[in-house]
Write a protein that holds these residues in place. Sequence first.
Motif, PDB file in Angstrom:
ATOM      1  N   CYS A  59      -3.454   4.224   5.198  1.00 36.80           N
ATOM      2  CA  CYS A  59      -2.409   3.327   4.685  1.00 36.80           C
ATOM      3  C   CYS A  59      -2.633   1.859   5.043  1.00 36.80           C
ATOM      4  O   CYS A  59      -1.685   1.077   5.053  1.00 36.80           O
ATOM      5  CB  CYS A  59      -1.042   3.778   5.198  1.00 36.80           C
ATOM      6  N   GLY A  60      -3.839   1.472   5.319  1.00 39.13           N
ATOM      7  CA  GLY A  60      -4.153   0.063   5.494  1.00 39.13           C
ATOM      8  C   GLY A  60      -4.248  -0.414   6.925  1.00 39.13           C
ATOM      9  O   GLY A  60      -3.900   0.268   7.867  1.00 39.13           O
TER      10      GLY A  60
ATOM     11  N   GLN B 281      -8.704   7.929   0.663  1.00 34.37           N
ATOM     12  CA  GLN B 281      -8.009   7.082  -0.295  1.00 34.37           C
ATOM     13  C   GLN B 281      -7.442   5.973   0.592  1.00 34.37           C
ATOM     14  O   GLN B 281      -6.720   6.273   1.538  1.00 34.37           O
ATOM     15  CB  GLN B 281      -6.854   7.852  -0.952  1.00 34.37           C
ATOM     16  N   TYR B 282      -7.776   4.705   0.332  1.00 32.94           N
ATOM     17  CA  TYR B 282      -7.314   3.659   1.239  1.00 32.94           C
ATOM     18  C   TYR B 282      -6.838   2.425   0.491  1.00 32.94           C
ATOM     19  O   TYR B 282      -7.225   2.169  -0.641  1.00 32.94           O
ATOM     20  CB  TYR B 282      -8.361   3.290   2.280  1.00 32.94           C
ATOM     21  N   VAL B 283      -5.930   1.703   1.166  1.00 32.39           N
ATOM     22  CA  VAL B 283      -5.317   0.511   0.596  1.00 32.39           C
ATOM     23  C   VAL B 283      -5.477  -0.669   1.552  1.00 32.39           C
ATOM     24  O   VAL B 283      -5.857  -0.502   2.710  1.00 32.39           O
ATOM     25  CB  VAL B 283      -3.816   0.739   0.278  1.00 32.39           C
ATOM     26  N   ARG B 284      -5.146  -1.834   1.029  1.00 29.87           N
ATOM     27  CA  ARG B 284      -5.275  -3.076   1.783  1.00 29.87           C
ATOM     28  C   ARG B 284      -4.017  -3.356   2.598  1.00 29.87           C
ATOM     29  O   ARG B 284      -2.902  -3.332   2.076  1.00 29.87           O
ATOM     30  CB  ARG B 284      -5.512  -4.224   0.807  1.00 29.87           C
TER      31      ARG B 284
ATOM     32  N   CYS C 110       3.560   7.046   1.247  1.00 27.77           N
ATOM     33  CA  CYS C 110       2.854   6.872   2.519  1.00 27.77           C
ATOM     34  C   CYS C 110       2.663   5.377   2.768  1.00 27.77           C
ATOM     35  O   CYS C 110       2.204   4.647   1.879  1.00 27.77           O
ATOM     36  CB  CYS C 110       1.486   7.549   2.475  1.00 27.77           C
ATOM     37  N   PHE C 111       3.027   4.934   3.972  1.00 28.87           N
ATOM     38  CA  PHE C 111       2.931   3.520   4.306  1.00 28.87           C
ATOM     39  C   PHE C 111       2.751   3.360   5.809  1.00 28.87           C
ATOM     40  O   PHE C 111       2.892   4.308   6.571  1.00 28.87           O
ATOM     41  CB  PHE C 111       4.179   2.763   3.828  1.00 28.87           C
ATOM     42  N   GLY C 112       2.424   2.153   6.222  1.00 25.03           N
ATOM     43  CA  GLY C 112       2.247   1.844   7.636  1.00 25.03           C
ATOM     44  C   GLY C 112       2.936   0.535   7.974  1.00 25.03           C
ATOM     45  O   GLY C 112       4.100   0.346   7.718  1.00 25.03           O
TER      46      GLY C 112
END
Length: 169
Positions: free
Chosen positions: A32-33, A48-51, A103-105
């Motif tokens: 989640c970044g 699977q990844y995000v900024r 899903c988040f951080g």
Amino acid sequence: MKALIISDSHGLIDELTELKIRHKDADVFIHCGDSELDFGHEALDGFQYVRGNCDFDSRFPKSISKEMLGYRFFVTHGHLYNVKMTLMNLSYQAEEEQAEIVCFGHSHIAGSEMIGGRLFINPGSIRLPKGIRDKTYVLLDMQSRHVTVQFYSMDGNLIKNLSRTYHFE
């Protein structure tokens, strides 16, 4: 079906590899970044990844919205939705994305909750946790419409007081 969910690793490499090996039976790997790694770094292979706000490579996507494991997921870091103050903005976006699992951080605070029929999961941080001492990540176990969110410490111990089972209608 299982998903490994992590966030806020802030430069850790060996730990990402360790978790992929430990949970090699997971069907999906989500970050989640705030990896603070370059886009395409080998430690992120399979994720699977995000900024996040500490990821400066513009090739990272801001979010991912897609079907995985029979559910519609929305994955983002959270800084663009002010998640340290409220989940309302993220909830609105999740509704637009028709996400069932969000899903988040960003806050480094581990937790999960069902809001408006959507499951929100923050796996905490595997580097700099807040609110608890344990560096945490999540193993999501999906059986039919029952979803168990299991929080683990980096040493592999289940954190029972954070773990929950949810049912989707």
